[in-house]
Enzyme design. Sequence first.
Site, PDB file in Angstrom:
ATOM      1  N   HIS A 104       0.833  -1.206   0.000  1.00  0.00           N
ATOM      2  CA  HIS A 104       0.000   0.000   0.000  1.00  0.00           C
ATOM      3  C   HIS A 104       0.862   1.248   0.000  1.00  0.00           C
ATOM      4  O   HIS A 104       1.994   1.240   0.466  1.00  0.00           O
ATOM      5  CB  HIS A 104      -0.955   0.008   1.199  1.00  0.00           C
ATOM      6  CG  HIS A 104      -0.268  -0.170   2.529  1.00  0.00           C
ATOM      7  ND1 HIS A 104       0.078  -1.406   3.027  1.00  0.00           N
ATOM      8  CD2 HIS A 104       0.145   0.736   3.444  1.00  0.00           C
ATOM      9  CE1 HIS A 104       0.669  -1.261   4.196  1.00  0.00           C
ATOM     10  NE2 HIS A 104       0.727   0.040   4.473  1.00  0.00           N
ATOM     11  N   HIS A 106       0.786   5.261   1.258  1.00  0.00           N
ATOM     12  CA  HIS A 106       0.124   6.269   2.081  1.00  0.00           C
ATOM     13  C   HIS A 106       0.209   7.610   1.350  1.00  0.00           C
ATOM     14  O   HIS A 106       1.294   8.003   0.904  1.00  0.00           O
ATOM     15  CB  HIS A 106       0.856   6.466   3.414  1.00  0.00           C
ATOM     16  CG  HIS A 106       0.863   5.277   4.323  1.00  0.00           C
ATOM     17  ND1 HIS A 106       0.002   5.157   5.390  1.00  0.00           N
ATOM     18  CD2 HIS A 106       1.640   4.168   4.347  1.00  0.00           C
ATOM     19  CE1 HIS A 106       0.257   4.022   6.032  1.00  0.00           C
ATOM     20  NE2 HIS A 106       1.255   3.399   5.420  1.00  0.00           N
TER      21      HIS A 106
END
Length: 144
Positions: A104, A106
């Site tokens: 992922h 951010h």
Amino acid sequence: MTGDAMTDCLFCKIIAGDLPCHRVYLDENVLAFLDIGPVSSGHVLVIPNHHYETLSDLPDELSAAIGSVLPRLCRAVIESVGAKGLNVLQNNGACAGQVVNHAHFHLIPRIEDDGLGFRWRAGKYDNGEAERLCGKISNALANQ
Ligand code: 5GP
Ligand code: ZN
């Protein structure tokens, strides 16, 4: 690293709709949603819609799909919260701060003097070390 949904993965559960999220973007490859513990208001997570643990594990096409939507998402986040800047943070491995083992990115909106930051202690290469490293990394790339 699989590409298949993992039953014990929080983000796979969010993708499957088994856990709720505040979704801001979805296409066939990418999902983006608000981080449940925002470092700043508008903190967004951008994830591939298939389970891969780290950035190193992502197939080129999936990584390209994420890359192509990142600038749009950054613009939307900045505009929506009135940020003056934004950090893209991407943790790989526990020692690098990765807690959820589904790759992922951010997106963390920033303003002046917000008190956020990264302990960045710039080092220095010894004689010849930069050249040696450069060669090693170039070779590693050539062998992929
Ligand atoms: P990491 O430390 O792995 O780079 O970041 C994981 C992030 O996922 C953390 O910022 C954490 O707040 C966020 N997170 C963990 N569980 C959930 C969840 O169930 N929903 C959402 N929206 N974010 C989560
Ligand atoms: Zn997953």
